[in-house]
Design an enzyme around this catalytic site. Structure first.
Site, mmCIF file in Angstrom:
data_model
loop_
_atom_site.group_PDB
_atom_site.id
_atom_site.type_symbol
_atom_site.label_atom_id
_atom_site.label_comp_id
_atom_site.label_asym_id
_atom_site.label_seq_id
_atom_site.Cartn_x
_atom_site.Cartn_y
_atom_site.Cartn_z
ATOM 1 N N LYS A 12 0.867 -1.186 0.000
ATOM 2 C CA LYS A 12 0.000 0.000 0.000
ATOM 3 C C LYS A 12 0.897 1.227 0.000
ATOM 4 C CE LYS A 12 -4.345 -0.022 0.575
ATOM 5 N NZ LYS A 12 -5.195 -0.559 -0.530
ATOM 6 N N THR A 57 -3.296 -5.590 0.390
ATOM 7 C CA THR A 57 -2.758 -4.251 0.663
ATOM 8 C C THR A 57 -3.680 -3.510 1.629
ATOM 9 O OG1 THR A 57 -3.818 -3.114 -1.215
ATOM 10 C CG2 THR A 57 -1.689 -4.171 -1.629
ATOM 11 N N ASP A 58 -4.967 -3.839 1.610
ATOM 12 C CA ASP A 58 -5.887 -3.219 2.568
ATOM 13 C C ASP A 58 -5.539 -3.630 4.004
ATOM 14 O OD1 ASP A 58 -8.366 -1.557 2.788
ATOM 15 O OD2 ASP A 58 -9.052 -3.351 3.851
ATOM 16 N N PHE A 158 31.913 29.800 -10.004
ATOM 17 C CA PHE A 158 31.915 28.738 -11.021
ATOM 18 C C PHE A 158 32.643 29.252 -12.251
ATOM 19 C CE2 PHE A 158 29.945 26.012 -14.357
ATOM 20 C CZ PHE A 158 30.418 24.800 -13.874
ATOM 21 N N ARG A 175 28.517 34.182 -6.934
ATOM 22 C CA ARG A 175 27.137 33.942 -7.359
ATOM 23 C C ARG A 175 26.307 33.464 -6.174
ATOM 24 N NH1 ARG A 175 27.156 27.947 -10.420
ATOM 25 N NH2 ARG A 175 28.054 26.857 -8.636
ATOM 26 N N GLN A 218 29.088 20.472 -7.317
ATOM 27 C CA GLN A 218 29.650 19.128 -7.168
ATOM 28 C C GLN A 218 30.606 19.085 -5.970
ATOM 29 O OE1 GLN A 218 29.121 20.737 -10.056
ATOM 30 N NE2 GLN A 218 28.997 19.369 -11.817
ATOM 31 N N ASN A 244 20.476 22.551 -8.862
ATOM 32 C CA ASN A 244 21.110 23.866 -8.810
ATOM 33 C C ASN A 244 20.019 24.893 -9.129
ATOM 34 O OD1 ASN A 244 22.829 26.013 -8.868
ATOM 35 N ND2 ASN A 244 24.208 25.193 -10.433
ATOM 36 N N HIS A 246 19.054 27.942 -10.049
ATOM 37 C CA HIS A 246 19.793 29.067 -10.633
ATOM 38 C C HIS A 246 19.163 30.410 -10.286
ATOM 39 C CE1 HIS A 246 21.980 26.103 -12.934
ATOM 40 N NE2 HIS A 246 20.892 25.692 -13.534
HETATM 41 O O1 URC Z 1 28.085 24.264 -9.754
HETATM 42 C C1 URC Z 1 27.842 24.126 -10.966
HETATM 43 N N1 URC Z 1 28.122 22.946 -11.583
HETATM 44 C C2 URC Z 1 27.888 22.735 -12.907
HETATM 45 O O2 URC Z 1 28.165 21.630 -13.440
HETATM 46 C C3 URC Z 1 27.310 23.789 -13.632
HETATM 47 N N2 URC Z 1 26.943 23.921 -14.943
HETATM 48 C C4 URC Z 1 26.407 25.172 -15.075
HETATM 49 O O3 URC Z 1 25.920 25.626 -16.146
HETATM 50 N N3 URC Z 1 26.448 25.846 -13.890
HETATM 51 C C5 URC Z 1 27.021 25.004 -12.973
HETATM 52 N N4 URC Z 1 27.281 25.156 -11.654
#
Ligand code: URC
Length: 293
Positions: A12, A57-58, A158, A175, A218, A244, A246
């Protein structure tokens, strides 16, 4: 051509369970979403429709509610283990049970600055999660966090990435870095204080996100996992999924204005999705496969 039944499971999904502990004027709320999956010798129901081995499942759903009454739910890991052990103990053909639980947080409403006894507001999107798997007398516990949104307004760069004919992204030395953490960690060893462990892992991940000067998401991902494994010996492996989120600088030049990293457009899609596993080389046997969701 021979056709056979491959891996299968049933249960469930998303049983919504709210309990109120009313042992005085101050009530305690637990809000869980519980999903059960049973595996084993289940060929008969698939091949002939013989349901003798099928714990409905009930019934699984009813068991969740009955267990919540018969003993305090407690930590989600303990509740999941109790349920999974019950299901594998019911019938010989059910040899493995996985119980996934999401816990939704509630805060007490402040009235005149004081936390109210029995009125609550939802704590936001963050959820504490667990997935416990029981097979015979073995158990594996994978716990985590979903929907923990973080942002740092500086301390993130970055640059240094390759440029080809399709590259438009500007290099940046400052950033916004924002993400919504999906984290899972696999426990090893026994006798774990689940609540304390969750609290410390969360704290370590947040502190690392805040203090690690980031050259990529990363790098931040690895640092967060590494910090958890360094601080918590009960954790064998950490998996992270970090979108990410943005924040793009808005071009204010048409208005004759300079944008000194102050005005951003928060895009919701598409987003980068950075995912990874950080693990000990001497980790215990990982047990049945599991993933981040
Ligand atoms: O920290 C980041 N890793 C990426 O692999 C990546 N690629 C991207 O366009 N911006 C970022 N920023």
């Amino acid at each position: 051509m021979a056709i056979t039944l491959g891996p299968n499971q049933y249960g469930k999904a998303e049983v919504r369970l709210v309990t109120v502990r009313r042992d005085g004027p101050v009530h305690h709320l637990k809000d869980l979403t519980v999903s059960t999956s049973l595996r084993g010798e289940l060929a008969a129901t698939h091949l002939t429709g013989d349901n003798a081995g099928v714990l409905a499942t009930d019934t699984q759903k009813n068991t969740v509610y009955a267990f919540a009454k018969e003993a305090p739910v407690g930590e989600i890991e303990d509740f999941g283990l109790r349920l999974a052990r019950h299901f594998t103990g019911m019938q010989d053909n059910i040899t493995e049970a996985r119980v996934k639980i999401d816990e939704h947080g509630w805060d007490r409403i402040a009235v005149g600055g004081e936390p109210h006894d029995h009125a609550f507001s939802r704590s936001g999107d963050e959820r504490r999660t667990t997935a416990v798997t029981v097979r015979g007398d073995r158990a594996w516990v994978v716990s985590g966090i979903d929907g923990l949104t973080l942002l740092k307004s500086t301390g993130s760069e970055f640059h240094g990435f390759p440029r080809d004919q399709y590259t438009t992204l500007a290099e940046t030395g400052d950033r916004i870095l924002a993400t919504a953490v999906t984290a899972r960690w696999r426990y090893q060893g026994g006798d774990i204080d689940w609540a304390a462990s969750h609290g410390e892992i969360r704290r370590v991940m947040l502190e690392t996100f805040a203090t690690k000067h980031s050259l990529s998401l990363q790098q931040t991902l690895y640092a967060m996992g590494e910090a958890v494994l360094t601080a918590r010996e009960e954790v064998a492996e950490v998996r992270l999924s970090l979108p990410n989120k943005h924040h793009f600088l808005v071009d204010l030049s048409p208005f004759g204005l300079k944008n000194d990293n102050e005005v951003f457009y928060a895009a919701d899609r598409p987003y980068g999705l950075i995912e990874g596993t950080i693990l000990r080389d001497d980790a215990e046997d990982p047990g049945p496969a599991w993933d981040l969701h």
